[in-house]
Design a protein around this motif. Structure first.
Motif, PDB file in Angstrom:
ATOM      1  N   GLU A 186      41.527  -2.935 -54.368  1.00  0.00           N
ATOM      2  CA  GLU A 186      39.976  -2.783 -54.178  1.00  0.00           C
ATOM      3  C   GLU A 186      39.315  -2.749 -55.539  1.00  0.00           C
ATOM      4  O   GLU A 186      38.232  -2.434 -55.899  1.00  0.00           O
ATOM      5  CB  GLU A 186      39.494  -1.230 -53.522  1.00  0.00           C
ATOM      6  N   THR A 188      43.468 -11.397 -46.721  1.00  0.00           N
ATOM      7  CA  THR A 188      43.486 -10.056 -46.881  1.00  0.00           C
ATOM      8  C   THR A 188      42.780  -9.673 -48.518  1.00  0.00           C
ATOM      9  O   THR A 188      41.744  -9.049 -48.694  1.00  0.00           O
ATOM     10  CB  THR A 188      44.782  -9.456 -46.876  1.00  0.00           C
ATOM     11  N   GLN A 200      39.096  -8.786 -49.588  1.00  0.00           N
ATOM     12  CA  GLN A 200      38.831  -7.597 -50.460  1.00  0.00           C
ATOM     13  C   GLN A 200      38.060  -8.100 -51.779  1.00  0.00           C
ATOM     14  O   GLN A 200      37.127  -7.340 -52.282  1.00  0.00           O
ATOM     15  CB  GLN A 200      39.916  -6.914 -50.292  1.00  0.00           C
ATOM     16  N   ASN A 231      34.758  -6.806 -53.368  1.00  0.00           N
ATOM     17  CA  ASN A 231      34.808  -5.978 -54.843  1.00  0.00           C
ATOM     18  C   ASN A 231      33.628  -6.613 -55.437  1.00  0.00           C
ATOM     19  O   ASN A 231      32.889  -5.742 -56.295  1.00  0.00           O
ATOM     20  CB  ASN A 231      35.979  -6.288 -55.369  1.00  0.00           C
TER      21      ASN A 231
END
Length: 260
Positions: A196, A243, A247, A251
């Motif tokens: 993250e 994934t 992300q 972000n």
């Protein structure tokens, strides 16, 4: 469903891309790179990045790279403030310290960094940071300001990584991670970077991923190679490509308050 990517750092104003902007962006979109952040390195290139961002519905930074710190005058804040009024400009930078090349005197680099960090705080904007062989001074300066931002093209060690993360910064990873010669340390650090807090970037036309197959005829990097960097990071983290793609896109949107 298509997984889109955002390239968090492209030097589209570089002369290697002259008269090819549309082709570069079209190729990137064909590889599902749906947005990119165009880097400004001095007042002129920041203006050029903004012009391209307006023309192609992209995003840009406005700032002065440490290499160019020696050319800064007392109008810096006024010039950057004006550029930052454009909605396409989402960060102050590329700014920082570079003790690897020392193209500007170190004291000048530090002074110009202070000025840009203070401006970013006053404008409530993120910073787009550059650091080579200068993490100790960089961290000491950053600790004096309450900024959010990204450490672009991270190539440092474990200690620097931990310190930058402790300051709440995002970490930008480029094709350096695909380099079997210079990238070994970075490859080992990828699992230590929380997903993250990760952004992915090409830094095109520089740092072409050395593991591209088949090897491109040109040594020029471009945003269409971003999926290869994402794949490399996913493998090092033991995660699915989708994934990491989803992300890192989220972000980027969170850091730069950008949707779409």
């Amino acid at each position: 469903m298509t997984t889109h990517l955002i390239d968090a750092g492209v030097n589209l104003t570089n002369h290697q891309f002259d008269d090819q902007h549309l082709a570069i962006i079209t190729r990137a979109k064909a590889h599902n790179v749906s947005q990119m952040l165009l880097i400004g390195c001095d007042i002129d290139s920041s203006q050029q990045a903004l012009n391209l961002a307006k023309q192609f519905t992209l995003l840009a930074t406005a700032g002065v790279h440490p290499h160019d710190a020696k050319s800064v005058n007392e109008q810096l804040e006024e010039q950057l403030r004006l550029l930052a009024t454009a909605p396409q400009v989402v960060a102050i930078g590329e700014c920082g310290l570079d003790y690897n090349r020392d193209f500007s005197p170190r004291e000048t680099q530090r002074s110009v960094l202070h000025r840009q960090l203070a401006l970013a705080v006053s404008l409530d904007m993120p910073v787009y940071l550059h650091e080579r062989d200068a993490s100790e001074d960089m961290l000491a300066i950053l600790q004096q300001y309450s900024v959010r931002g990204v450490l672009h093209c991270f190539t440092g060690d474990q200690h620097a990584l931990e310190q930058y993360l402790a300051l709440g910064l995002y970490i930008g990873i480029t094709g350096w991670v695909c380099d079997e010669r210079r990238g070994k340390q970075l490859q080992q650090l990828i699992p230590s970077i929380p997903l993250e807090r990760l952004l992915i970037e090409t830094d095109a036309p520089f740092l072409i991923p050395r593991t591209l197959t088949p090897k491109p005829k040109s040594r020029r990097n471009e945003p269409s190679y971003l999926p290869h960097i994402c794949e490399t990071i996913a493998a090092l983290k033991g995660l699915e490509f989708a994934t990491v793609a989803k992300q890192t896109t989220l972000n980027f949107q969170q850091l730069f308050n950008h949707k779409g």
